[in-house]
Design a protein around this motif. Structure first.
Motif, PDB file in Angstrom:
ATOM      1  N   LYS A 375       0.815  -1.229   0.000  1.00  6.86           N
ATOM      2  CA  LYS A 375       0.000   0.000   0.000  1.00  6.86           C
ATOM      3  C   LYS A 375       0.850   1.281   0.000  1.00  6.86           C
ATOM      4  O   LYS A 375       0.323   2.384   0.098  1.00  6.86           O
ATOM      5  CB  LYS A 375      -0.899   0.019   1.241  1.00  6.86           C
ATOM      6  N   ALA A 377       2.599   2.858  -2.267  1.00 11.06           N
ATOM      7  CA  ALA A 377       2.372   3.796  -3.366  1.00 11.06           C
ATOM      8  C   ALA A 377       1.089   4.587  -3.156  1.00 11.06           C
ATOM      9  O   ALA A 377       1.029   5.807  -3.394  1.00 11.06           O
ATOM     10  CB  ALA A 377       2.307   3.037  -4.693  1.00 11.06           C
ATOM     11  N   SER A 378       0.036   3.882  -2.696  1.00  8.52           N
ATOM     12  CA  SER A 378      -1.244   4.562  -2.427  1.00  8.52           C
ATOM     13  C   SER A 378      -1.101   5.558  -1.294  1.00  8.52           C
ATOM     14  O   SER A 378      -1.672   6.664  -1.330  1.00  8.52           O
ATOM     15  CB  SER A 378      -2.322   3.521  -2.083  1.00  8.52           C
ATOM     16  N   GLN A 380       1.654   7.121  -0.429  1.00 10.90           N
ATOM     17  CA  GLN A 380       2.423   8.266  -0.925  1.00 10.90           C
ATOM     18  C   GLN A 380       1.548   9.205  -1.768  1.00 10.90           C
ATOM     19  O   GLN A 380       1.672  10.419  -1.712  1.00 10.90           O
ATOM     20  CB  GLN A 380       3.606   7.779  -1.745  1.00 10.90           C
ATOM     21  N   SER A 381       0.653   8.599  -2.566  1.00 12.05           N
ATOM     22  CA  SER A 381      -0.263   9.408  -3.384  1.00 12.05           C
ATOM     23  C   SER A 381      -1.179  10.267  -2.501  1.00 12.05           C
ATOM     24  O   SER A 381      -1.409  11.449  -2.798  1.00 12.05           O
ATOM     25  CB  SER A 381      -1.105   8.482  -4.264  1.00 12.05           C
ATOM     26  N   ARG A 382      -1.677   9.679  -1.438  1.00  6.86           N
ATOM     27  CA  ARG A 382      -2.553  10.430  -0.532  1.00  6.86           C
ATOM     28  C   ARG A 382      -1.786  11.507   0.246  1.00  6.86           C
ATOM     29  O   ARG A 382      -2.318  12.564   0.566  1.00  6.86           O
ATOM     30  CB  ARG A 382      -3.251   9.463   0.427  1.00  6.86           C
ATOM     31  N   GLN A 383      -0.508  11.203   0.531  1.00  5.03           N
ATOM     32  CA  GLN A 383       0.321  12.202   1.203  1.00  5.03           C
ATOM     33  C   GLN A 383       0.520  13.425   0.308  1.00  5.03           C
ATOM     34  O   GLN A 383       0.488  14.576   0.775  1.00  5.03           O
ATOM     35  CB  GLN A 383       1.673  11.594   1.572  1.00  5.03           C
ATOM     36  N   LYS A 384       0.707  13.170  -1.005  1.00 10.01           N
ATOM     37  CA  LYS A 384       0.836  14.281  -1.948  1.00 10.01           C
ATOM     38  C   LYS A 384      -0.458  15.098  -2.011  1.00 10.01           C
ATOM     39  O   LYS A 384      -0.430  16.323  -2.102  1.00 10.01           O
ATOM     40  CB  LYS A 384       1.205  13.755  -3.327  1.00 10.01           C
ATOM     41  N   GLN A 385      -1.612  14.383  -1.992  1.00 11.30           N
ATOM     42  CA  GLN A 385      -2.895  15.072  -1.972  1.00 11.30           C
ATOM     43  C   GLN A 385      -3.002  15.986  -0.760  1.00 11.30           C
ATOM     44  O   GLN A 385      -3.454  17.125  -0.846  1.00 11.30           O
ATOM     45  CB  GLN A 385      -4.049  14.059  -1.925  1.00 11.30           C
ATOM     46  N   LYS A 388      -0.719  19.078  -1.050  1.00  9.15           N
ATOM     47  CA  LYS A 388      -1.139  20.076  -2.033  1.00  9.15           C
ATOM     48  C   LYS A 388      -2.450  20.765  -1.665  1.00  9.15           C
ATOM     49  O   LYS A 388      -2.820  21.761  -2.271  1.00  9.15           O
ATOM     50  CB  LYS A 388      -1.280  19.424  -3.405  1.00  9.15           C
TER      51      LYS A 388
END
Length: 477
Positions: A375, A377-378, A380-385, A388
């Motif tokens: 999980k 990658a998912s 990390q994607s949510r952390q970027k969300q 931002k």
């Protein structure tokens, strides 16, 4: 018919060659001003009373010899203040504030606010005490420096500003001080007097006769033929009696001095009128008159006040709320503002709660699966969300915050805390306002001092506090 023809011909003769007499004819039936005696052989009366022509139409007349009508609204006392105003490109607005920061010591009052006021707009500037309303108005008037940003006024705009200091120090009479605001009329009168002197010295000079005709017409243009009526209307509207006109401003109380300052400002008829709490020293009758005056005022008005009735009756076209170091714009009148502000705060609260809920979900997923390889990658994607996401500020309560101060109980005082025995006092030792005053203030008293404006309420308080010396009798504490 012949009289009408003669009048039209006279205007054509007395105006500069590039001006069309036909373009100056008002739709209303004109009244006539008597010509100077030396012009009777050359010209008949010079045309309509300018007081019958709307103010906006008056401004359309071009000036001669660089003497402009548009600059006449500036009060003489404001000349120094005008030097602090920045005139420049405003994008068509009469006033523009760009990324303005205002501070008081180390405290930020306004941070990065931008604002435009359009021609003929009536703006109500509202907000809790200490939010920065008066500071912003003072910055526009060039009376307060900015920490950052700039405030720009449209070039050629006459500006009038009412601040809370009245006409303190003036020894002029009430009438003279109020009349002094009519700068345009005074300049026109001076020009007319100069032209009269020059023509009397050389009655045969046609150029000087033309100059006198021009000067007389210019005086009519700026309303000089109705000056006394205008002054009386404003002074009486603000509560002055005819018997007050000859009084010295130095003999007036602070409240009445503020009324004189307000009259002087209103009579200057600036194109941009800035009013900071104009009703502070007015009774209900004078407030009612001012509401009607502002509703019919031909110009742009920015009004700082806590008087809801004034905001409603003055015909505000927009409301700007100063709150939380920012400006919140509302189009429409004050009643509409109250409804829209409530709705806006509710929408902001819902948006804030939704964002907080979304952030909690994202953070929960990151905390739960961030360490798992499947999980990662998912996560990390949510952390970027999350990184931002533009954070929304929590909307503040609309109720004004009140400071809570707790003081320790003081020692008991004597039963009789203050006494005046046969006291005489006033601002002029030779002519005291009060004489033979006997008064006792006892511990625990709640004393209310009432009376009409100018009766001496503030003078009595100063005497009780020991700030004003007694001309006779004793004060015991």
């Amino acid at each position: 018919m012949m009289e009408r023809f003669a009048w039209i011909f006279a205007v054509a003769v007395c105006l500069p060659s590039q001006t069309s007499a036909w373009s100056l004819l008002p739709s209303a039936t004109p009244s006539f001003a008597p010509p100077h005696p030396l012009l009777r052989s050359a010209c008949s009366p010079l045309g309509p009373s300018f007081s019958t022509i709307p103010k906006r139409q008056r401004a359309a007349f071009s000036s001669r010899d660089g003497w402009g009508i548009k600059r006449m609204g500036m009060m003489a006392s404001d000349t120094e203040a005008m030097q602090g105003i920045v005139f420049g490109d405003t994008g068509g607005a009469v006033l523009a504030a760009d990324e303005v920061w205002l501070t008081a010591g180390e405290r930020d009052i306004l941070t990065g606010v931008s604002w435009k006021v359009n021609v003929d707009e009536r703006v109500g500037l509202v907000g809790p005490n200490g939010a920065g309303k008066s500071s912003l108005l003072a910055a526009v008037a060039g009376r307060r420096s900015l920490y950052k940003g700039k405030v720009t006024v449209k070039p050629g705009t006459s500006l009038g500003y009412l601040e809370q200091k009245g006409v303190a120090g003036s020894t002029a009479t009430v009438y003279e001080e109020a009349e002094a605001g009519m700068v345009g009329i005074k300049k026109a009168e001076e020009r007319l007097q100069q032209a009269e002197r020059e023509l009397e010295a050389d009655p045969e000079d046609k150029h000087k006769a033309q100059a006198l005709a021009d000067a007389q017409y210019d005086l009519i243009q700026v309303g000089g033929d109705a000056k006394e009526v205008k002054v009386a209307r404003v002074l009486e509207g603000l509560g002055f009696q005819r018997s007050d006109y000859a009084k010295s401003c130095a003999d007036l109380s602070g409240g009445w001095q503020m009324r004189v300052a307000l009259a002087k400002l209103l009579l200057s008829e600036p194109e941009l009128l800035l009013l900071d709490e104009p009703t502070n020293h007015l009774d209900s009758k004078a407030k009612g008159w001012l509401m009607g005056f502002l509703k019919g005022y031909e110009g742009t008005v920015v009004l700082v006040t806590h008087e809801e009735q004034l905001l409603k009756m003055a015909g505000c076209t927009s409301i700007v709320e100063v709150r939380d170091k920012g400006l919140h714009m509302f189009r429409g009148g004050y009643d509409k503002f109250l409804v829209e502000r409530e709705e806006r705060v509710l929408r902001a609260a819902k948006a804030y709660e939704a964002q907080q809920e979304e952030r909690e979900k994202l953070q929960s997923f990151i905390d739960r699966f961030g360490a798992k390889a499947t999980k990662a990658a998912s996560a990390q994607s949510r952390q970027k969300q999350l990184d931002k996401m533009e954070l929304l500020e929590a909307p503040t309560n609309l109720q004004t915050r009140r400071a809570k101060i707790q003081l320790p109980e003081g020692p008991k005082t004597p039963f009789e805390v203050l006494r005046l025995d046969r006291a005489a006092f006033g601002w002029e030792p030779s002519s005291p306002l009060f004489e033979g005053v006997d008064m006792v203030v006892e511990r625990g008293m709640r004393l209310v001092i009432v009376g009409p404006n100018g009766a001496g309420k503030s003078t009595l308080l100063w005497a009780l506090a020991g700030k004003l010396g007694l001309g006779g009798g004793k004060r015991k504490v």
